[in-house]
Design a protein around this motif. Structure first.
Motif, PDB file in Angstrom:
ATOM      1  N   GLY A 129      14.709  12.742   7.913  1.00 21.18           N
ATOM      2  CA  GLY A 129      15.957  12.778   8.667  1.00 21.18           C
ATOM      3  C   GLY A 129      16.239  11.435   9.299  1.00 21.18           C
ATOM      4  N   ASP A 130      16.391  11.403  10.628  1.00 20.59           N
ATOM      5  CA  ASP A 130      16.629  10.143  11.325  1.00 20.59           C
ATOM      6  C   ASP A 130      15.367   9.627  12.010  1.00 20.59           C
ATOM      7  N   TYR A 190       0.808  -1.217   0.000  1.00 21.56           N
ATOM      8  CA  TYR A 190       0.000   0.000   0.000  1.00 21.56           C
ATOM      9  C   TYR A 190       0.843   1.269   0.000  1.00 21.56           C
ATOM     10  N   SER A 191       2.057   1.180   0.537  1.00 21.66           N
ATOM     11  CA  SER A 191       2.876   2.377   0.684  1.00 21.66           C
ATOM     12  C   SER A 191       4.345   1.997   0.594  1.00 21.66           C
ATOM     13  N   LEU A 192       5.170   2.944   0.137  1.00 22.00           N
ATOM     14  CA  LEU A 192       6.615   2.728   0.117  1.00 22.00           C
ATOM     15  C   LEU A 192       7.320   4.075   0.156  1.00 22.00           C
ATOM     16  N   ASP A 193       8.541   4.051   0.672  1.00 21.04           N
ATOM     17  CA  ASP A 193       9.378   5.249   0.691  1.00 21.04           C
ATOM     18  C   ASP A 193      10.825   4.819   0.537  1.00 21.04           C
ATOM     19  N   ALA A 194      11.458   5.269  -0.526  1.00 25.14           N
ATOM     20  CA  ALA A 194      12.870   5.000  -0.746  1.00 25.14           C
ATOM     21  C   ALA A 194      13.683   6.059  -0.011  1.00 25.14           C
ATOM     22  N   SER A 195      14.519   5.638   0.900  1.00 20.52           N
ATOM     23  CA  SER A 195      15.295   6.571   1.714  1.00 20.52           C
ATOM     24  C   SER A 195      16.179   7.456   0.847  1.00 20.52           C
ATOM     25  N   SER A 196      16.234   8.739   1.188  1.00 21.69           N
ATOM     26  CA  SER A 196      17.101   9.668   0.468  1.00 21.69           C
ATOM     27  C   SER A 196      18.570   9.358   0.712  1.00 21.69           C
ATOM     28  N   LYS A 197      18.868   8.539   1.724  1.00 25.26           N
ATOM     29  CA  LYS A 197      20.247   8.122   1.980  1.00 25.26           C
ATOM     30  C   LYS A 197      20.679   7.025   1.021  1.00 25.26           C
ATOM     31  N   GLY A 198      19.731   6.448   0.298  1.00 24.64           N
ATOM     32  CA  GLY A 198      20.040   5.492  -0.747  1.00 24.64           C
ATOM     33  C   GLY A 198      20.302   4.074  -0.307  1.00 24.64           C
ATOM     34  N   SER A 246      16.783  -3.722   1.697  1.00 24.55           N
ATOM     35  CA  SER A 246      18.028  -3.141   1.211  1.00 24.55           C
ATOM     36  C   SER A 246      17.851  -2.632  -0.213  1.00 24.55           C
ATOM     37  N   ALA A 247      18.414  -1.458  -0.493  1.00 25.81           N
ATOM     38  CA  ALA A 247      18.375  -0.933  -1.856  1.00 25.81           C
ATOM     39  C   ALA A 247      19.383  -1.638  -2.749  1.00 25.81           C
ATOM     40  N   ALA A 248      20.285  -2.404  -2.154  1.00 29.27           N
ATOM     41  CA  ALA A 248      21.254  -3.169  -2.929  1.00 29.27           C
ATOM     42  C   ALA A 248      20.660  -4.521  -3.303  1.00 29.27           C
TER      43      ALA A 248
END
Length: 686
Positions: A544-545, A474-482, A509-511
């Motif tokens: 942020g954090d 339903y929802s997702l957010d890709a961290s700006s930290k990558g 993990s984005a990897a």
């Protein structure tokens, strides 16, 4: 710096000293020993009425000037210097029609200048920020209510409510502020809540009763009501007891008092708070109306998605028309279903953007020269390879020829429900089991589980990254930290063999290969009492954090990024599932279909009282929180209304610093003669 007396006073003092020196008597003039501030002028503002009473025990009830380090300037208040040792500050008074708004009702000057009498029947209250200033940032120990007992206002009852760990002021009596005790004319009882206190034998003690909630038998007018056995109330303009009907509860004229016992100027100015947007909707004459195919419920509303690219607002949902105003002229109601574009400065419809979709839009993201949309559609403009997700031209809405991708769902239509962009990838979540696109469009579709990422440049799927969920995202957010992507929905496991339990929330993990990030503390979720498929998460946002998440059973939580500490939690009711969020200038705005209260630290649904909470404030679809501390910001209480109670499903910041809110919205703020018309969405500006 050396202190110097004015020349004239210095010479007088010297002369006086010379006259008495021989006698050995010290003379100190009145002006040289003024004593503690007495509150009789703004220059002599005292820290509290209590401080004045301690320094000047003979002080009479009346007007005094007060100022604490947390108050911006000295203000005048009405002080009761007699009751129970004195030192009380009047912060509200009135008969029926209290609104219990944190920002106050009427004006502070009306509170102090007209403390009682029939001219004081229209409620007036001091703003919550001012009351917190009176307590100098300290906790609120309780309040005292002085209620009229008869129609002539010649007999009075004294009620004292002792709060349970109330850190900040709240006017939301009708939400049920938790108490440690309550006393009626000295008769004390333990526990209770400020919404309704009925346990004290209303037959023998009819005045030992308190109800602050709205009731249809009193024309939904709120106040500090007695029990049903108190007689004589009426709608008379001169009666100190009001009752709209024979079945209504008597609402007496009531004064609300607090007693901050501030005697030392400890602490500094109030800490800085994030700058809030206006809580009033800004004018925007165009909107969207109608629901394609009709239907009711959350899946059948005008707006589910908002996106901004440059000076254009893109609006997506299940609407059928774009429309100008409540009564459009010829040519001002045009069929343009599912997706439309508007100017962010003027709100005007951009009629050149005319894509044709065959299904609802659930998510919108912009990137450079194109806008991405995802939803229930199988194609855009009849173009192949545009099912569930597509990249469109910013001006015309036509599919971008160099970008192709499609979502596939075995046995049914796919749904792309959530998107985000990070490091050259477009992340897509929803209900689908295969994806194809880009340079591999002719190859066999890639097998996925409700989540995939494709190249922003051409739509080619990343076949090395595949978290694979067992139910809808339903929802997702890709961290700006990558480094990670947050997913929420109805998922219970991830991995093709359901290797990992994720409890409707996963950090991936984005990897490659997109594995679960282990070692993070688990999040807690309110158990459902009605739907075995709950919980689910509609919105996730890293700021942020901090990581914010909200969804079913009316809960909004914030954790540190390592999920070792829960920073804050909130429970909304009635209604209340949180559905969307956005951060603007350090403020987290979250949209829901909650229309009454936000319970800070609430944890049980449907009755937050069974689990406890620390405070209650008003909530109308969108609330505001300090994005870092998690503190609710009650000053922001927007004025707008929902058509069918489904609330706000989309929030986005535009290039002017305004926030657009979308859902089934029908009206906005009062314009002087009527409520502003809204067609599915509206905006709030700085």
């Amino acid at each position: 710096m050396a202190f110097r007396l004015p020349a004239r006073k210095a010479s007088l003092f010297a002369g006086a000293a010379a006259l008495v020196a021989a006698a050995g008597v010290a003379i100190v003039p009145d002006w040289a020993s003024a004593g503690p501030p007495d509150g009789k002028s703004s220059s002599a503002a005292a820290l509290s009425c209590w401080a004045i009473k301690q320094s000047y025990p003979k002080s009479a009830t009346g007007l005094y000037w007060l100022k604490t380090p947390r108050m911006g300037s000295a203000q005048q208040f009405y002080c009761d210097m007699t009751t129970d040792g004195g030192g009380w500050v009047l912060v509200g008074r009135g008969r029926e029609s209290w609104n219990y708004h944190y920002a106050g009702q009427s004006s502070t000057s009306n509170v102090r200048n007209t403390p009682t009498g029939t001219a004081a029947f229209a409620p007036a209250t001091v703003p919550g920020d001012t009351i917190n200033g009176l307590f100098n940032g300290g906790s609120i120990d309780g309040v005292r209510l002085r209620r009229a007992e008869n129609t002539g206002g010649t007999a009075w009852q004294d009620v004292q409510l002792k709060y349970k760990d109330l850190a900040d002021w709240s006017w939301t009596f009708d939400g049920g502020l938790p108490l440690t005790s309550v006393s009626f004319d000295g008769a004390a009882y333990s526990g209770g809540y400020t919404d309704t206190i009925t346990a004290y034998d209303s037959m023998l003690h009819p005045y030992n009763y308190l109800s602050t909630v709205k009731d249809k038998n009193n024309a939904y007018k709120k106040g500090f009501a007695y029990g049903p056995n108190v007689r004589g109330a009426s709608t008379s303009a001169s009666s100190y007891l009001y009752k709209a009907t024979s079945d209504g509860l008597p609402i007496p004229f009531t004064q609300v008092w607090v007693r901050p016992k501030i005697t030392t100027a400890e602490g500094g100015a109030a800490p800085a708070t994030p700058k809030l947007l206006s809580g009033k909707t800004s004018s925007s004459s165009w909107g969207v109306t109608g629901v394609v195919g009709g239907g009711t419920g959350e899946n059948n509303i005008e707006v589910h998605a908002l996106g901004v690219v440059g000076s254009t607002l893109y609006v997506g949902g299940k609407f059928q028309y774009v429309q100008k105003g409540a009564s459009p002229a010829a040519g001002q109601k045009v069929e343009q279903s599912y997706l439309a574009a508007f100017d962010t400065a003027t709100g005007e419809w951009k009629s050149g953007f005319r894509p044709k979709l065959d299904g609802e839009v659930w998510a919108i993201k912009g990137s450079g020269d194109k806008v991405f949309v995802s939803g229930d559609f199988t194609n855009v403009n009849g173009v192949a390879n545009t099912a569930g997700v597509a990249a469109l031209d910013l001006k015309t809405g036509a599919p971008v020829s160099t970008w192709k991708a499609s979502l596939i769902r075995s046995g049914g239509a796919p749904r792309g429900r959530a998107m985000d962009i990070q490091d050259g990838w477009l992340y897509v979540g929803g209900t689908f089991d295969h994806v194809k696109g880009g340079t591999t469009i002719a190859k066999s579709p890639f097998w996925v589980g409700g989540a995939a990422r494709v190249k922003v440049t051409d739509g080619t799927p990343d076949t090395t990254w595949n978290p694979f969920f067992d139910a809808g995202v339903y929802s997702l957010d890709a961290s700006s930290k990558g480094d990670r992507v947050y997913f929420g929905g109805r998922m219970k496991h991830m991995g093709k063999q359901k290797e990992t339990s994720v409890n409707d929330f996963a950090i991936v993990s984005a990897a490659a290969p997109g594995g679960h990030i282990s070692g993070l503390g688990d999040t807690k979720w309110i158990p459902s009492t009605s739907d075995p498929e709950k919980p689910y998460r509609n919105t996730i946002l890293e700021v942020g954090d901090r990581v914010w998440m909200g969804g079913s059973e009316h809960d909004l939580q914030v954790y540190d990024r390592d999920f070792q500490n829960k920073i804050s939690g909130n429970l909304a009711r009635s209604g209340g599932d949180f559905q969307t969020s956005v951060e603007i200038n350090g403020v987290l705005y979250a949209g829901s279909h909650g229309f009454d209260f936000d319970y800070t630290d609430g944890w049980t649904y449907p009755d937050p009282k069974t689990g406890g909470y620390s405070n209650v404030h008003r909530l109308n679809m969108v609330g505001a929180w300090n994005a870092q501390s998690g503190k609710y910001l009650p000053n922001w209480n927007p004025v707008f209304a929902s058509r069918a109670g489904n609330g706000v499903w989309a929030l986005v910041k535009d290039n002017n610093g305004c926030m657009w809110a979308g859902g089934d919205l029908k009206s906005g703020s009062w314009t002087g003669s009527a409520y502003q018309w809204l067609g599915g969405f509206g905006r709030f500006c700085p």
